[in-house]
Motif scaffolding. Sequence first.
Motif, PDB file in Angstrom:
ATOM      1  N   THR A 229      13.014  10.639  -3.683  1.00 31.96           N
ATOM      2  CA  THR A 229      13.297  10.635  -2.247  1.00 31.96           C
ATOM      3  C   THR A 229      14.615   9.913  -1.990  1.00 31.96           C
ATOM      4  N   ASN A 230      15.680  10.464  -2.537  1.00 30.05           N
ATOM      5  CA  ASN A 230      17.008   9.906  -2.286  1.00 30.05           C
ATOM      6  C   ASN A 230      17.725  10.840  -1.322  1.00 30.05           C
ATOM      7  N   LEU A 231      18.736  10.319  -0.666  1.00 30.59           N
ATOM      8  CA  LEU A 231      19.526  11.202   0.195  1.00 30.59           C
ATOM      9  C   LEU A 231      20.557  11.923  -0.660  1.00 30.59           C
TER      10      LEU A 231
ATOM     11  N   GLU B 264       0.830  -1.213   0.000  1.00 31.39           N
ATOM     12  CA  GLU B 264       0.000   0.000   0.000  1.00 31.39           C
ATOM     13  C   GLU B 264       0.868   1.268   0.000  1.00 31.39           C
ATOM     14  N   PHE B 265       0.466   2.280  -0.755  1.00 29.20           N
ATOM     15  CA  PHE B 265       1.185   3.559  -0.762  1.00 29.20           C
ATOM     16  C   PHE B 265       0.796   4.328   0.511  1.00 29.20           C
ATOM     17  N   LYS B 266       1.812   4.691   1.324  1.00 25.35           N
ATOM     18  CA  LYS B 266       1.481   5.383   2.575  1.00 25.35           C
ATOM     19  C   LYS B 266       2.244   6.702   2.722  1.00 25.35           C
ATOM     20  N   ASN B 267       3.198   6.945   1.835  1.00 21.80           N
ATOM     21  CA  ASN B 267       4.053   8.125   2.007  1.00 21.80           C
ATOM     22  C   ASN B 267       3.433   9.382   1.409  1.00 21.80           C
ATOM     23  N   ASN B 268       4.100  10.482   1.694  1.00 24.54           N
ATOM     24  CA  ASN B 268       3.608  11.741   1.156  1.00 24.54           C
ATOM     25  C   ASN B 268       3.951  11.853  -0.332  1.00 24.54           C
ATOM     26  N   PRO B 269       2.974  12.100  -1.194  1.00 24.10           N
ATOM     27  CA  PRO B 269       3.259  12.169  -2.633  1.00 24.10           C
ATOM     28  C   PRO B 269       4.302  13.223  -2.995  1.00 24.10           C
ATOM     29  N   ARG B 270       4.480  14.226  -2.109  1.00 22.44           N
ATOM     30  CA  ARG B 270       5.471  15.274  -2.435  1.00 22.44           C
ATOM     31  C   ARG B 270       6.887  14.834  -2.119  1.00 22.44           C
ATOM     32  N   GLY B 271       7.055  13.698  -1.457  1.00 19.09           N
ATOM     33  CA  GLY B 271       8.402  13.211  -1.142  1.00 19.09           C
ATOM     34  C   GLY B 271       8.705  13.398   0.326  1.00 19.09           C
ATOM     35  N   PHE B 272       9.949  13.812   0.638  1.00 20.77           N
ATOM     36  CA  PHE B 272      10.351  14.017   2.022  1.00 20.77           C
ATOM     37  C   PHE B 272       9.708  15.293   2.560  1.00 20.77           C
ATOM     38  N   VAL B 273       8.644  15.120   3.302  1.00 17.10           N
ATOM     39  CA  VAL B 273       7.933  16.269   3.871  1.00 17.10           C
ATOM     40  C   VAL B 273       7.686  15.959   5.346  1.00 17.10           C
ATOM     41  N   SER B 274       7.902  16.935   6.202  1.00 17.57           N
ATOM     42  CA  SER B 274       7.696  16.672   7.635  1.00 17.57           C
ATOM     43  C   SER B 274       6.210  16.454   7.932  1.00 17.57           C
ATOM     44  N   LYS B 275       5.978  15.695   9.012  1.00 12.69           N
ATOM     45  CA  LYS B 275       4.582  15.365   9.326  1.00 12.69           C
ATOM     46  C   LYS B 275       3.756  16.623   9.539  1.00 12.69           C
ATOM     47  N   GLU B 276       4.400  17.647  10.081  1.00 10.22           N
ATOM     48  CA  GLU B 276       3.667  18.886  10.361  1.00 10.22           C
ATOM     49  C   GLU B 276       3.251  19.591   9.068  1.00 10.22           C
ATOM     50  N   SER B 277       4.013  19.369   8.001  1.00  7.53           N
ATOM     51  CA  SER B 277       3.718  20.092   6.754  1.00  7.53           C
ATOM     52  C   SER B 277       2.705  19.373   5.876  1.00  7.53           C
TER      53      SER B 277
ATOM     54  N   ILE C 162      14.254  11.143  10.394  1.00  9.69           N
ATOM     55  CA  ILE C 162      13.844  10.140   9.393  1.00  9.69           C
ATOM     56  C   ILE C 162      12.370   9.782   9.610  1.00  9.69           C
ATOM     57  N   ASP C 163      11.999   9.608  10.885  1.00  7.07           N
ATOM     58  CA  ASP C 163      10.607   9.263  11.187  1.00  7.07           C
ATOM     59  C   ASP C 163       9.645  10.364  10.765  1.00  7.07           C
ATOM     60  N   ASN C 164      10.031  11.560  11.073  1.00  7.85           N
ATOM     61  CA  ASN C 164       9.132  12.688  10.873  1.00  7.85           C
ATOM     62  C   ASN C 164       9.102  13.204   9.439  1.00  7.85           C
ATOM     63  N   ASN C 165      10.264  13.146   8.770  1.00  5.19           N
ATOM     64  CA  ASN C 165      10.361  13.801   7.457  1.00  5.19           C
ATOM     65  C   ASN C 165      10.624  12.861   6.286  1.00  5.19           C
ATOM     66  N   LEU C 166      11.212  11.714   6.579  1.00  7.28           N
ATOM     67  CA  LEU C 166      11.641  10.867   5.456  1.00  7.28           C
ATOM     68  C   LEU C 166      10.826   9.580   5.345  1.00  7.28           C
ATOM     69  N   GLY C 167       9.692   9.556   5.962  1.00  5.35           N
ATOM     70  CA  GLY C 167       8.809   8.397   5.813  1.00  5.35           C
ATOM     71  C   GLY C 167       9.228   7.187   6.639  1.00  5.35           C
TER      72      GLY C 167
END
Lengths: 1103, 238
Positions: free
Chosen positions: A759-761, A416-429, A803-808
């Motif tokens: 979403t690469n480093l 299942e797709f669970k990440n933010n479609p915009r990529g690395f985005v913080s949970k607050e954003s 990583i938890d908050n911004n990188l999925g």
Amino acid sequence: MVSFILGTGNSDFLEYLTQKIKKSTKKNIIIIVPEQYSFSAEKYVQFYLNELNKNIKVFSFKRLTHHIFKNHGGLAGEYASKISKISIINLILYEFKDKFKIYSKLMYKPGFSEMLLDCIEQIKNSGISITNLQSKLQTLTDKNLKLKTNEFLQIFSAYNSYLKAYYRDSSDDIIRANKIASENNCFNETEIYFEKFLSFSGAQFQFIDTMINQADVAFSLYYEDKEPLFETTKSTINKIKYMAKQKNIKFENFTVNSIIPKSPEIYIAEKNILRTRPISTPNKYTPIKNINVIIAKNKYEEVNYVLSKIIHLIQDGMKYSDIVLLTRNLNKYKNVLISALRNYNIPYFIDETSSAENMQLINFCYNLLCLTDSFDIETCLNLLSLDLTLFTTEEISIFENYVYTWNIDSKTIKHEFKNNPRGFVSKESVNSNDETNLKIAEKIRATIIEAVNIIKTSHNSSKKMATNILEALEILGVKDYIKTLECSDQDITNNLAMQWNILIDILESIYKITKNIFISKKQYKLLFENAIKNIDTGQIPRTLNSLLIGSIERTIVDNPQITFIIGANDGDFPYHSNSNGIFTNNDLIKFEQVDIKLGNTTLEKDSLERLIAYRTICSPSKSLYISYKTSDIGESNIYPSEIISDLIKIFSDKIVHYVDHKDIIFQCLTDKSAFLQLSQHFNDYSKESESLKEYFNTNKNYSNQISIINANKNNKQFKKLPVNFFPKVISPSQIEQFYKCPFSYYCKYGLNIKPRSKTNLDSPNIGLIVHYILEKVVSISHFLDMPKSEIKTNIEKQLSHYIDNNLGGEKNKSAKFIQTCNNLIKILLELCENIKNELNLSKYKPIKFEYEISSNSKIKCLKVPINCDSSIYIGGKIDRIDMCTINNKKYIRIIDYKTGNKSINFTDLHRGLNLQMLIYLLAIYQNGEEEFGDFVPAGILYMPATGAMKSYAISERNPSNEKIEEIIKKGFRKNGLILNSPENIEAMEKIEEGNCGQYIPLRISKDGKIFKNDAEKFLICKFELDSLFVFVKNQIKKMYRSLLDGVIEQAPINISENKTISCDYCDYREICNPENIKNIPMIKNITKSEFFDMLSEEIRNKL
Amino acid sequence: MIDEKELFDCLKINLMTESQKQAVLSENTPILLSASAGSGKTFVLSTRVIFKLLNSQKPICPQDLLVVTFAKSAAKEMFERISLQMKNLVSKYPNNKNLHKQYSLLSQSNITTIDSFCSNLLREKFELVNISPNFRIAEKAEIDEIKSKILDEIFEEQYSKSPQKFQILCDYFSLNSDLNLKNALLEIYQKARTYPFPKIYLSKIVREYKYPPKLDESSWAKEVKKGICDNINFRKGV
């Protein structure tokens, strides 16, 4: 009696035939012609021979066999389509896969089953039976050939058995009809004429053998003694003579003396072309108008010129039906031709069948089957891009972006797709748009997976497979989508209905062949793939006045007035055959040595091709236009055909026309074609291009496009843009972007075109992590006393949090991601250690981290008035603000962490680059009194956050290695501008005499003075700093005023002296094609004193 | 086919220099034809081909001929020269059936570029090399894409198998990213492919790393020594 009616390309065979038929005593006359010519021949008989009161019939071989079956039985049964034949071949290959030594490995190779079918049909056409071939097998000496033939025979034999069980094979018709004709004396009391043939196949020769036994047979053939050009005819005559001799039948040669009225040049060409004897040239007084050689750079120029010429001929009174356009390579030219024909509005008919491969629905099903066989993201996106589902283009783009951003592959798509479609985005954003887009992406993913899984449950049954494909189409919304179209566009609906019928036909054909056997997904896909390549989708009939376009080898033209031959290049016309197929040329020769004629050798094929070329050259009655291109699509040189050299030798180079810029107006025949010419010659500034510009300026459909191009090319200035077009609150990086290239600024901030990022480093993401962790760790109250181990624990904790908050989260991350994080921890530990050391040595202490300058924060944006009623505001975030108090005076410096290379120099400042830190210092200096009180701006410094990474490998860093420690320390030395006051410098770092600073870029000589070079580069007095603030404001004003004036030209700059330009790393380079941009100004190095001299000069001038 | 004396006249062999003549007529031995640009190498070679095709002693069959060039233009020029000369001879001897036959068969000769020859060979013998008979030469962009995909997979595998060791390897090539290692691998791959048996070449290199020979005998030391010697000799010459 056998007669050979011999003549040349100009001989009037039909007139001769007419006379002969008139004189004939026989009542039954059969004229046999190639299938393509049967309509013209029937027309001829109707007009010229109808009154003779004879039973004259025109047949092709195909129609003749049908006629025999109709009269004597043999019509029962359904003919196998090519889909069925290919399907049978594939099944046999699968069935025999463990038995074959050679062919089992090739069963899944594209094109192999088609090649086998071609070979089987070729052998059937040669009249060779399986028994025949088997009997000769032992006489072959070549072991490999023997093995290959043995395996082939097993396939051939199985193919025949399979086919018989379900179908009739059209390739067997001649042999079957021959048997019937021979048993029933079908040709008794008949006179048979063969017209327009160049050669015959083995099976046809067997049929001819029966005919000459029962009837008088005459063959019209091109022939000239002792000329290799007519080798094919010679061989045909010899074979027929041999048959006649065996039966004691007389044979006789006749020469056709009457000729078809043609232009004198065509006669001359016919007599000389492709011959070995010395070429005779025309009388020097003969005007040469009717032979034309056209030389073009590439096939696009070639086609455009030729079509223009055709229109000019039509304007001169010719009809489209008087002209034919032929090529030996229709496949290569077809797409270019069709697109150009539309530009010139020419009605046309293309004589060829098309495959179903490119049909939307068929292609959709094929992609679906590919996904079922092995899931692949590219195929999945191809499927969606065919636009047959109920998902909108926007929804599909959201799915595609998600797949791209999160590196989704064939494994991860199942989850299942669970990440933010915009990529690395913080949970607050996360915003509501992100949630909606995620739902859309997930819905598409789930639907595709469901459709694919349905097909996967087909349990090796073709019946289940067919029903499941239809169900999958329903799941994907294809049926509903087609229904929605029904009300809108009738043409599209009809086309899709046709495709639907073809799909059902394919599914049924595969089912019919495979209903009793297990069939794997891979096999089914292969059957489907071969079926769609070989399906005949039929043709639209030719209209009365249309241009006939055909392939030279298939099309037999009926004395057209004008023939155009395109693609007359070496190897293409005459076509040079390759030795490929199941049996190679050498194999065929080896078979001939044991008296088996499996097919034509390359020599025989080449001879026939030369004869075909000869026939085409002689085809027009008035004019011949023959063209070739000098380069292929990859721009490598290609060469003209020998026919071109022959024609130039015969008629001199006066017949040659080079397609060049002078032909612009010649090719401007419709608005579309004229605009195409203009776009190719826009910068010529010739009479022609300027006239076209003038014409299109007043054409309402094109004037807007012209004005835009003109603005870009000439004035580099567009219409004035509205004040609200660009944002009013901007960041310093926007200013940098503008000065690197206004066009890139326009794309990014005007049009808001954003590049997709994965979403690469990568460097930008690493930069964000470094900033975040430094803020968190350095701001801990006891940081300056923190032991290394505690720093490390804090870094790890913060990284994990980030990583938890911004990188999925850490789940499903690649090994490379984990390794990069581990490296980052080491880098950050060194960096923190050095910051700690530095702060312990310095009087400056950090007071703010990640400090925001905005309209909502304590420090407001820097306001720069543009004119009397509007201003622009610059905001951003300062990485760190340090402060110290010296003699009761506050000093403030700002620090920026940089993960890349960055330094402040006056050359860049002068060009509007690297203004960021100055802007921040100015903003807090101007607006920060309330927050910081009265202070002295003491400097701006870049801190290389990755330290000595460029000097020493992380993997080699070892605490016990002192040398490395030293190098690492050096790597953290800052650079920037420092307020030139001894107390300030000392507060930053106390440097011993004769040493250089560990953290600030200054060296002190043994006599206690700062090195002159360092002072010039890094020190600045208060007056100079104030002047710099004025300069910064002016640069911002200049930028914004230019934007409002419409200056958004492509104007990249040199970034460094090693020829790096701003385009090298620009996200918009694909849009503006920087290769065309010339005269990029060279970097002119400016020293500090030169910079301030220029500044004073400017101020003086203004005053 | 054509009497030797007549053929000498037609092909102007008597007007050639001794070494040119030798290059045209020598048999059963490899010849290396080396001369400056414009001195007539193509002329000599095409004359040699025609002589071999048309001499009455033991003419060769055009199908048994392989003339390989490195450029399309050279192949075209060679074929045209031979074809034109033979065409002239056919018109000079209209009743010479063997000559006619050789001329007709000329289109079957392999006068072609090395690329085209290899491609035709593979197409003809596809079943022996286990490739699709419909193969086409991939575009550079397609190959780059495949290479990049494969490298990513290999790197991911290595990062997960032995991250520390692999990091050390990456660091040898660049301290910033693994891109330089990727490029180095591609270079090695390209280099290996120029050998007839790339895998054997690569295993030889690996063997040398695993069981290093004496310094003096290692292949790289030989290269260095050769470089030094060349340099010394050059300086001596100067």
